[in-house]
Design an enzyme around this catalytic site. Structure first.
Site, PDB file in Angstrom:
ATOM      1  N   MET A  30       0.849  -1.192   0.000  1.00 39.52           N
ATOM      2  CA  MET A  30       0.000   0.000   0.000  1.00 39.52           C
ATOM      3  C   MET A  30       0.890   1.249   0.000  1.00 39.52           C
ATOM      4  SD  MET A  30      -3.470  -0.934   1.928  1.00 39.52           S
ATOM      5  CE  MET A  30      -3.011  -0.556   3.586  1.00 39.52           C
ATOM      6  N   GLY A  36      11.057  -2.982   5.538  1.00 35.78           N
ATOM      7  CA  GLY A  36      10.317  -4.252   5.531  1.00 35.78           C
ATOM      8  C   GLY A  36       9.844  -4.601   4.124  1.00 35.78           C
ATOM      9  N   HIS A  37       9.245  -3.607   3.430  1.00 31.50           N
ATOM     10  CA  HIS A  37       8.801  -3.864   2.049  1.00 31.50           C
ATOM     11  C   HIS A  37      10.006  -4.194   1.153  1.00 31.50           C
ATOM     12  CE1 HIS A  37       5.587  -0.905   3.392  1.00 31.50           C
ATOM     13  NE2 HIS A  37       4.875  -1.930   3.001  1.00 31.50           N
ATOM     14  N   LYS A 149       4.987 -10.055   9.490  1.00 31.16           N
ATOM     15  CA  LYS A 149       4.436  -9.153  10.513  1.00 31.16           C
ATOM     16  C   LYS A 149       2.915  -9.212  10.499  1.00 31.16           C
ATOM     17  CE  LYS A 149       4.337  -4.468  10.866  1.00 31.16           C
ATOM     18  NZ  LYS A 149       2.936  -4.290  11.228  1.00 31.16           N
ATOM     19  N   ASP A 150       2.351  -9.284   9.300  1.00 31.00           N
ATOM     20  CA  ASP A 150       0.902  -9.448   9.190  1.00 31.00           C
ATOM     21  C   ASP A 150       0.614 -10.944   9.145  1.00 31.00           C
ATOM     22  OD1 ASP A 150       0.131  -6.647   8.993  1.00 31.00           O
ATOM     23  OD2 ASP A 150       1.263  -6.669   7.133  1.00 31.00           O
ATOM     24  N   MET A 184       9.045  -2.848  11.799  1.00 27.17           N
ATOM     25  CA  MET A 184       8.809  -1.750  10.853  1.00 27.17           C
ATOM     26  C   MET A 184       7.363  -1.778  10.378  1.00 27.17           C
ATOM     27  SD  MET A 184      12.196  -1.143   8.738  1.00 27.17           S
ATOM     28  CE  MET A 184      13.751  -0.963   9.586  1.00 27.17           C
TER      29      MET A 184
HETATM   30  O1  PAF Z   1      -0.261  -5.777   3.589  1.00 28.87           O
HETATM   31  C1  PAF Z   1      -0.653  -4.855   2.839  1.00 28.87           C
HETATM   32  O2  PAF Z   1       0.027  -3.862   2.631  1.00 28.87           O
HETATM   33  C2  PAF Z   1      -2.033  -4.981   2.203  1.00 28.87           C
HETATM   34  O3  PAF Z   1      -2.940  -5.601   3.049  1.00 28.87           O
HETATM   35  C3  PAF Z   1      -1.995  -5.663   0.822  1.00 28.87           C
HETATM   36  C4  PAF Z   1      -1.553  -7.106   0.930  1.00 28.87           C
HETATM   37  C5  PAF Z   1      -1.061  -4.905  -0.104  1.00 28.87           C
HETATM   38  C6  PAF Z   1      -3.396  -5.660   0.218  1.00 28.87           C
HETATM   39  O4  PAF Z   1      -3.877  -4.373   0.050  1.00 28.87           O
END
Ligand code: PAF
Length: 281
Positions: A30, A36-37, A149-150, A184
């Site tokens: 997002m 982290g990304h 993390k999620d 993060m």
């Molecule tokens: O983890 C995220 O940033 C969001 O939930 C995702 C997987 C990009 C879906 O919008």
């Protein structure tokens, strides 16, 4: 690096690339990227010919009282970071191009989504699953990387891929932490410096649970009390949940006897942070 805004163009290109024999790695985000990304991008990079990242603040995963409008955005910065990581294509659609005004089909996972974050955010995982399914159809990835993390999101996406037969390999990306231990998150930017300091209790609480387990405490009531007491001492920290669940089914457990996910959600002012660890007896 190409930036594609149109879903149709993204899908046309992805299908062309697949027909040409290229493998596609995908990191959905997002935006407001952090280390982290970037670690997820690096994990995908080495495993495929082309790397696609999406930047889309998905409206359907935000509840009516959540921070959709205030969600941090900085596309120019994100673009530079993607460039630096060797991303080949950034998919950056507008909400109106992703959802028809009368869109009426949803992907609704029904076993893993109800507890933990799903309890406080009804409809959140329906929005996540729906957008990830759409993104998979548009980007046609061979593999996609999601962060640990999620933890709940990751397990729900794995379930969706299994149950709907998406030909996508899901790769788990480890949690990336600041040097002092804070996981993060794009939401960390909302914290005052004092809240930022107080938020270290998340990691400390997870470590405390691991220490207690090592000392032979496996009763979840005792472990939960230990964590709650530690967090209660921290000013401004308001516990949303402390959950001990089976690592695969996400069903609550009374004792840590198998692989157990301990997941925390704690609010600091209006900012809700999550963190987790897997405990293995
Ligand atoms: O983890 C995220 O940033 C969001 O939930 C995702 C997987 C990009 C879906 O919008």
């Amino acid at each position: 690096m190409d930036i594609i805004k149109s879903p149709e163009e993204m899908q046309r290109l992805a299908l062309f690339l697949k027909r040409s024999g290229k493998t596609i790695g995908f990191v959905p985000t997002m935006g407001f990227l952090h280390e982290g990304h970037l670690s997820l991008m690096r994990a995908a990079r080495g495993r495929c010919d082309l790397l696609v990242t999406s930047i889309f603040v998905n409206p359907t995963q935000f509840g009516p009282n959540e921070d959709l409008a205030a969600y941090p955005r900085d596309f120019e910065r994100d673009e530079a970071l993607c460039e630096g990581e060797g991303v080949d294509i950034v998919f950056y659609p507008e909400p109106a191009s992703m959802y028809a005004a009368d869109a009426s089909v949803w992907v609704d996972e029904q076993a893993l989504s109800g507890g933990l974050c799903g309890a406080a955010r009804p409809g959140h995982f329906r929005g996540v699953c729906t957008v990830v399914a759409k993104l998979f159809n548009l980007v046609q990835p061979d593999l996609a990387v999601f962060g640990e993390k999620d933890a709940q999101q990751l397990r729900i996406i794995e379930r969706m891929v299994r149950d709907l037969n998406f030909p996508v390999q899901i790769v788990r990306g480890p949690i990336v932490r600041e040097p002092d231990g804070l996981a993060m998150s794009s939401r960390n930017k909302y914290l005052t410096s004092l809240q930022r300091q107080n938020a270290l209790c998340l990691r400390q609480a997870l470590d405390h649970a691991a220490d207690l387990l090592e000392q032979g405490v496996s009763d979840v009531a005792v472990l939960r009390k230990g964590i709650a007491t530690l967090i209660a001492r921290v000013p401004e920290a308001e516990i949303d949940y402390i959950a001990f669940v089976d690592d695969a089914s996400l069903a609550p457990v009374d004792a840590v006897e198998g692989s157990t996910l301990v997941a925390l959600a704690v609010k600091f002012g209006s900012t809700r942070l999550i963190d987790n660890a897997v405990l293995v007896p």
